[in-house]
Design a protein around this motif. Sequence first.
Motif, PDB file in Angstrom:
ATOM      1  N   LEU A  97      20.610   3.091  45.819  1.00  0.00           N
ATOM      2  CA  LEU A  97      20.194   3.918  44.686  1.00  0.00           C
ATOM      3  C   LEU A  97      19.450   5.154  45.170  1.00  0.00           C
ATOM      4  O   LEU A  97      19.621   6.250  44.613  1.00  0.00           O
ATOM      5  N   LEU A  98      18.642   5.004  46.218  1.00  0.00           N
ATOM      6  CA  LEU A  98      17.909   6.142  46.763  1.00  0.00           C
ATOM      7  C   LEU A  98      18.879   7.173  47.348  1.00  0.00           C
ATOM      8  O   LEU A  98      18.728   8.391  47.120  1.00  0.00           O
ATOM      9  N   ILE A  99      19.871   6.703  48.084  1.00  0.00           N
ATOM     10  CA  ILE A  99      20.866   7.620  48.664  1.00  0.00           C
ATOM     11  C   ILE A  99      21.641   8.321  47.561  1.00  0.00           C
ATOM     12  O   ILE A  99      21.889   9.541  47.610  1.00  0.00           O
ATOM     13  N   ALA A 100      22.018   7.564  46.526  1.00  0.00           N
ATOM     14  CA  ALA A 100      22.737   8.164  45.400  1.00  0.00           C
ATOM     15  C   ALA A 100      21.893   9.230  44.727  1.00  0.00           C
ATOM     16  O   ALA A 100      22.407  10.277  44.285  1.00  0.00           O
ATOM     17  N   GLY A 101      20.587   8.999  44.632  1.00  0.00           N
ATOM     18  CA  GLY A 101      19.693   9.978  44.033  1.00  0.00           C
ATOM     19  C   GLY A 101      19.655  11.278  44.815  1.00  0.00           C
ATOM     20  O   GLY A 101      19.693  12.375  44.221  1.00  0.00           O
ATOM     21  N   TYR A 102      19.581  11.181  46.147  1.00  0.00           N
ATOM     22  CA  TYR A 102      19.541  12.400  46.955  1.00  0.00           C
ATOM     23  C   TYR A 102      20.886  13.135  46.912  1.00  0.00           C
ATOM     24  O   TYR A 102      20.937  14.373  46.928  1.00  0.00           O
ATOM     25  N   ILE A 103      21.975  12.388  46.853  1.00  0.00           N
ATOM     26  CA  ILE A 103      23.291  13.039  46.704  1.00  0.00           C
ATOM     27  C   ILE A 103      23.368  13.768  45.369  1.00  0.00           C
ATOM     28  O   ILE A 103      23.852  14.919  45.270  1.00  0.00           O
ATOM     29  N   ALA A 104      22.875  13.115  44.304  1.00  0.00           N
ATOM     30  CA  ALA A 104      22.870  13.752  42.984  1.00  0.00           C
ATOM     31  C   ALA A 104      21.993  14.995  42.985  1.00  0.00           C
ATOM     32  O   ALA A 104      22.320  16.006  42.335  1.00  0.00           O
ATOM     33  N   LEU A 105      20.871  14.967  43.718  1.00  0.00           N
ATOM     34  CA  LEU A 105      19.987  16.131  43.798  1.00  0.00           C
ATOM     35  C   LEU A 105      20.709  17.326  44.416  1.00  0.00           C
ATOM     36  O   LEU A 105      20.585  18.469  43.938  1.00  0.00           O
ATOM     37  N   VAL A 106      21.490  17.051  45.460  1.00  0.00           N
ATOM     38  CA  VAL A 106      22.268  18.129  46.082  1.00  0.00           C
ATOM     39  C   VAL A 106      23.269  18.698  45.074  1.00  0.00           C
ATOM     40  O   VAL A 106      23.446  19.926  44.949  1.00  0.00           O
ATOM     41  N   GLY A 107      23.945  17.820  44.318  1.00  0.00           N
ATOM     42  CA  GLY A 107      24.909  18.283  43.325  1.00  0.00           C
ATOM     43  C   GLY A 107      24.261  19.119  42.238  1.00  0.00           C
ATOM     44  O   GLY A 107      24.802  20.159  41.814  1.00  0.00           O
ATOM     45  N   VAL A 108      23.101  18.672  41.747  1.00  0.00           N
ATOM     46  CA  VAL A 108      22.392  19.431  40.711  1.00  0.00           C
ATOM     47  C   VAL A 108      21.991  20.805  41.239  1.00  0.00           C
ATOM     48  O   VAL A 108      22.111  21.828  40.539  1.00  0.00           O
TER      49      VAL A 108
END
Length: 700
Positions: A97-108
């Motif tokens: 979940l933490l990795i997914a969050g950082y990936i989503a941050l890059v996308g945003v």
Amino acid sequence: MNLPYLLPPLVAAAIGAALLFVTSLKRTRGAAYRTFALLLFCTILWALLIFAMRSSPDVERALWWERWLTPIGFAIGLFYYHFSLAVTRRPGGQSRLLIAGYIALVGVAVFTRTDLFVDRMELQSYGYAPMLNPGMYFVIAFSYLLSLVAVYNLVRAYRSSTDYEERNRLLYLTIAMILPLAGGVFEVLPTVYPTAIFGNIAFCALASVAVLRYHLFDINVVIRKTVAYGLTSVVVGGMYGAVIFLFGRVLEQSTVSPWVVQLPLLIVLGFLLQPIWQRVQDLVDTRFYRNHYDRLQALEDLSGLTATIVDTEELASTLLQRVRRALGTSKACLLMPSVESDVFNQVSAVGLDGTEPITLHRRSPLVVWLAHHEGALSWKDMDVIPELAGVWGQERELLEGWVDFIVPLRSRGNLTGILILGHKLSERVYYREDFRMLQVISSQLAVNLENATLYAMEKARVAQLEKLEDARSGLLLTVAHELKTPITAIKAAISLLEEEEGEHRQRNRVRLIQSIRRGADALDKLSTESLDLARLKTASMDFNPGPRDLRQLVEEAVSVIAPAFKGSEQRFAREVPSPLPEAYVDGDRFKQILLNLLRNANKYTPRGGVITLRATLNSSNILFEVSDNGIGIPQQEQALVFQPFHRVRSKSGTETAGAGLGLAIAKSLVDLHGGKIWVRSQEGAGSSFFFTIPLERGER
């Protein structure tokens, strides 16, 4: 200029900058501190971007700043979650979940300049409001998910922790994270004044206190008191308002001024409702602090109960049982100072069955610290307080793993007891109320323990005096018995001398004179040994040590006792190395030790028996052994043979002749030389007496 609209983000940025500066000064550099510092930095940047957006001259410029707010706001939710993992030291189960969050941050961050999240700004009554697109709802939902999981992690860690300080800190952080979540709800409603900025200010302040401070005020107390007194105020205030409203309605048509009636009525109601106010307040306190009142009552009962107990063991047992029941402790033990040695011994324990009794030396750093400090010592503080860093390994092993708190019991400045408390049965933590209640009665308990100790000491002293009185009576009987035998023989011999007549008178005269001489020798020996023992006990015996030839002293002692061995037809063996080194001894007293042991062997060895004298040289002393194959000493009497006037009984129950002073004198003389003496024996198989003499003067 709309200050209520523009000022909050500047205040939030200033508070965040100050807290970030203070956090950077903290020496500890763990993952939690780094993540928290990054979270503060994002909060500062977010507040500055909000100020830039709110102070924009038009909606186009406001939109430009608003689009930069989107990734920063998402990053704050992500860092909330990351910070919760660092604080609670959660395992890697949530790493995906933490990795997914950082990936989503890059996308945003990549799509933030597009219309995916916000396409325009509108001017509302309070200021600019963004018009959200579907992409922004995804960002908000994911950010809230991360924040909610962060709160879940903190709550779960709070429930599983048994440490008071840790639980209190986690509660601070949980409340701090809930505040911006509540404030952020209004951010998705463009027509409502945005309050997320105030939630972030509260989070920064409360979380910084929790992270930076070691000892925190118990936030449970704040919550309970706020609810208790708030509810009381609502109930009683409602009663005031209702009465005033009713009287106002009644006097509505009257020409009398309402204040003429209401003011006296308020005063009367103030007096009448004061007892009701106090009663409601007591009921609320009792409801919210039920455990507090129950524990206080139990401990007060304990104080009154233990005041009448003078037996130490009964007092200690009663104390632990009541404290365990009042606090819900799984394990506890009480230590009290030993009368005989320089330690605190375990006098009572609950829940510690099958474990080694706990003993703490008075010079232990733990005991020294407890003797000079008041209040309970948390086991967690053992690694924080410098004076306790040197607690001895064995003591730490006995306490580690089950101890939560150690409470010193002090009376008149003296440490009279140590109360050790384990974990609670409910696996909850000890609250500050627990220790405040213990502090209230600890002084009284300490006085009771001191009184019980003094009573035990006085009782032991009385028993010792009674024992000494019995020994004195036994001594008088023994001495009288020993004196009577030779005196009777002397008197009988004198009477016969007076009655003898005729040709046999000369021959009988010689025999009777010899009998008188033996009686006189026995009296002389008894008086000499009694005087020697008395001088040894009063340290008035002449003692003149110096370098002496031990071989020569052994030869002189053996020459004195040899006729006795020959008369008893006993074989004497000597296993003494030649030459023996010199030793720092008193020659006469050394020979007296050997003679007393050899005479003892002669007395208890039958005719034809074997008596052996051995000497063994060690690096620091010389060991002497006097052994025989006589009647031996029963196991139960071996610990008594060195006591004055003790004589070994034979299997038939009869005692051997003699005053029983030889071995007692030998032991005192060995002690005077700085050596040790002991016996090994088996009934019917002989005895062996050992004693050591140091070779050097400094080793005595």
